[in-house]
Design a protein around this motif. Structure first.
Motif, PDB file in Angstrom:
ATOM      1  N   ARG A 147     -38.171  18.844 -25.373  1.00  0.00           N
ATOM      2  CA  ARG A 147     -38.342  18.784 -23.923  1.00  0.00           C
ATOM      3  C   ARG A 147     -39.217  17.612 -23.476  1.00  0.00           C
ATOM      4  O   ARG A 147     -39.604  17.542 -22.310  1.00  0.00           O
ATOM      5  N   LEU A 148     -39.529  16.703 -24.374  1.00  0.00           N
ATOM      6  CA  LEU A 148     -40.239  15.489 -23.967  1.00  0.00           C
ATOM      7  C   LEU A 148     -39.255  14.548 -23.266  1.00  0.00           C
ATOM      8  O   LEU A 148     -38.039  14.606 -23.508  1.00  0.00           O
ATOM      9  N   ALA A 149     -39.772  13.685 -22.406  1.00  0.00           N
ATOM     10  CA  ALA A 149     -38.913  12.770 -21.634  1.00  0.00           C
ATOM     11  C   ALA A 149     -38.533  11.556 -22.478  1.00  0.00           C
ATOM     12  O   ALA A 149     -38.946  10.428 -22.222  1.00  0.00           O
ATOM     13  N   THR A 150     -37.734  11.797 -23.515  1.00  0.00           N
ATOM     14  CA  THR A 150     -37.277  10.714 -24.384  1.00  0.00           C
ATOM     15  C   THR A 150     -36.139   9.943 -23.719  1.00  0.00           C
ATOM     16  O   THR A 150     -35.529  10.420 -22.758  1.00  0.00           O
ATOM     17  N   GLN A 151     -35.840   8.771 -24.261  1.00  0.00           N
ATOM     18  CA  GLN A 151     -34.874   7.883 -23.610  1.00  0.00           C
ATOM     19  C   GLN A 151     -33.462   8.463 -23.587  1.00  0.00           C
ATOM     20  O   GLN A 151     -32.713   8.226 -22.640  1.00  0.00           O
ATOM     21  N   ASP A 152     -33.091   9.206 -24.613  1.00  0.00           N
ATOM     22  CA  ASP A 152     -31.752   9.799 -24.612  1.00  0.00           C
ATOM     23  C   ASP A 152     -31.590  10.813 -23.488  1.00  0.00           C
ATOM     24  O   ASP A 152     -30.480  11.018 -22.975  1.00  0.00           O
ATOM     25  N   ARG A 153     -32.685  11.448 -23.077  1.00  0.00           N
ATOM     26  CA  ARG A 153     -32.621  12.370 -21.941  1.00  0.00           C
ATOM     27  C   ARG A 153     -32.656  11.619 -20.613  1.00  0.00           C
ATOM     28  O   ARG A 153     -31.972  11.984 -19.656  1.00  0.00           O
ATOM     29  N   LEU A 154     -33.466  10.544 -20.547  1.00  0.00           N
ATOM     30  CA  LEU A 154     -33.552   9.750 -19.323  1.00  0.00           C
ATOM     31  C   LEU A 154     -32.236   9.047 -19.017  1.00  0.00           C
ATOM     32  O   LEU A 154     -31.923   8.748 -17.855  1.00  0.00           O
ATOM     33  N   ILE A 156     -29.372  10.153 -18.907  1.00  0.00           N
ATOM     34  CA  ILE A 156     -28.520  10.973 -18.045  1.00  0.00           C
ATOM     35  C   ILE A 156     -28.698  10.558 -16.593  1.00  0.00           C
ATOM     36  O   ILE A 156     -27.740  10.514 -15.811  1.00  0.00           O
ATOM     37  N   TRP A 157     -29.958  10.242 -16.195  1.00  0.00           N
ATOM     38  CA  TRP A 157     -30.250   9.853 -14.811  1.00  0.00           C
ATOM     39  C   TRP A 157     -30.114   8.338 -14.582  1.00  0.00           C
ATOM     40  O   TRP A 157     -29.933   7.897 -13.468  1.00  0.00           O
ATOM     41  N   TYR A 158     -30.234   7.578 -15.674  1.00  0.00           N
ATOM     42  CA  TYR A 158     -30.146   6.119 -15.550  1.00  0.00           C
ATOM     43  C   TYR A 158     -29.095   5.595 -16.539  1.00  0.00           C
ATOM     44  O   TYR A 158     -29.424   4.939 -17.528  1.00  0.00           O
ATOM     45  N   PRO A 159     -27.810   5.876 -16.267  1.00  0.00           N
ATOM     46  CA  PRO A 159     -26.758   5.529 -17.235  1.00  0.00           C
ATOM     47  C   PRO A 159     -26.585   4.022 -17.443  1.00  0.00           C
ATOM     48  O   PRO A 159     -26.052   3.606 -18.477  1.00  0.00           O
ATOM     49  N   ASN A 160     -27.016   3.208 -16.493  1.00  0.00           N
ATOM     50  CA  ASN A 160     -26.818   1.765 -16.605  1.00  0.00           C
ATOM     51  C   ASN A 160     -28.008   1.041 -17.237  1.00  0.00           C
ATOM     52  O   ASN A 160     -27.954  -0.171 -17.458  1.00  0.00           O
TER      53      ASN A 160
END
Length: 298
Positions: A147-154, A156-160
């Motif tokens: 549940r840490l804000a890792t890049q693979d999770r981010l 999703i919100w910043y696909p580009n």
């Protein structure tokens, strides 16, 4: 991050043992319902008996049109409690627990039986052991549940956006990469393992937690040290990642390893929580850790 419903679960069930105010308020109000059911003599009970019950059993009456909001709440909670109330032939009231045991009523027992429950997890005491450091345990708790804000999770919100691990610069970071497939974090963990008695621990967080969970913390200095080491390593790797990502500050592998090994929490807690039976093993570990040549000097 983590859903509020999950946070409010007990620590053994992946949560942080926080109590949701609405549900906790209901349990506290149940104490008043229990006083009515048990007919405990008081001015309030006398008023309820004369004005509301009028000689009837509170378990049998229904709502009326002119009932106040507070009284409606009491009747609602009465219904939730019905399966937990047992009356002996002599009129003695008992609380029926979730394990079908008869106990005197208590707010703590009612909360335990009426809250929502989930399956226990095996990693709880690896993170929440008596000597834990709060900030280390919290970050490790998030990491274990991914549940840490890792890049693979981010992403999703910043696909580009183009993401790259700030520690190794080879690929985007994720929980499995940071703990400990990344070259940087893997070397930090390898350095940390040098001070541990159980040097055969894996290099993947989930497997490390399982390995450590096999040995209860208790008062064994080696098992306590394993728990302090893994939670501290996860914390300092995550902090180094964030400092590089957002503050453009860098430390070497050795510098981060030094933070893990010689952090004040680690040294102080080992010393304060050792028992007399642990002294020989503690002395050897301490000498190896801090390069002291003679254990008799301790």
């Amino acid at each position: 991050m983590v859903a509020w419903k999950m946070i409010c679960r007990p620590k053994k069930q992946r949560g942080l043992s926080l109590r949701p105010l609405k549900e906790w308020n209901d349990v506290l109000l149940m104490k008043q319902v229990w006083k009515i059911i048990s007919q405990k003599e008081s001015n309030w009970w006398n008023w309820v008996n004369v004005v509301k019950l009028k000689g009837r059993d509170v378990m049998d009456i229904g709502q009326e049109a002119n009932d106040s909001r507070g009284w409606r709440q009491i009747l609602r909670l009465r219904d939730a409690m019905k399966t937990h109330v047992h009356k002996d032939n002599d009129g003695t009231l008992w609380w029926v627990t979730g394990e079908n045991k008869l106990k005197p009523y208590s707010t703590g027992q009612a909360w335990k039986d009426l809250r929502s429950n989930a399956a226990n997890v095996g990693w709880c005491d690896v993170i929440w052991f008596p000597q834990y450091t709060p900030k280390h345990a919290f970050i490790c708790w998030l990491a274990v549940q991914q549940r840490l804000a890792t890049q693979d999770r981010l992403k999703i919100w910043y696909p580009n956006e183009v993401f790259i691990c700030s520690l190794c610069g080879k690929q985007e970071d994720s929980h499995s990469h940071l703990f400990f497939k990344c070259d940087f974090s893997c070397q930090v963990w390898e350095n940390t393992k040098k001070m541990l008695v159980y040097k055969g621990l894996h290099n993947e967080l989930g497997l490390i937690i399982k390995d450590i969970a096999r040995y209860p913390a208790g008062k064994d200095i080696r098992n306590i040290l394993n728990r302090i080491a893994i939670t501290a390593t996860v914390y300092y790797v995550w902090m180094e990642r964030n400092k590089r990502q957002f503050m453009k500050m860098k430390k070497s592998v050795d510098a981060v390893s030094q933070e893990v090994v010689i952090c004040s929490d680690l040294r102080t807690k080992i010393m304060l929580h050792m028992t007399c039976a642990d002294v020989p093993s503690f002395s050897i570990l301490y000498c190896e850790l801090y390069a002291i040549g003679d254990a008799s000097l301790l």
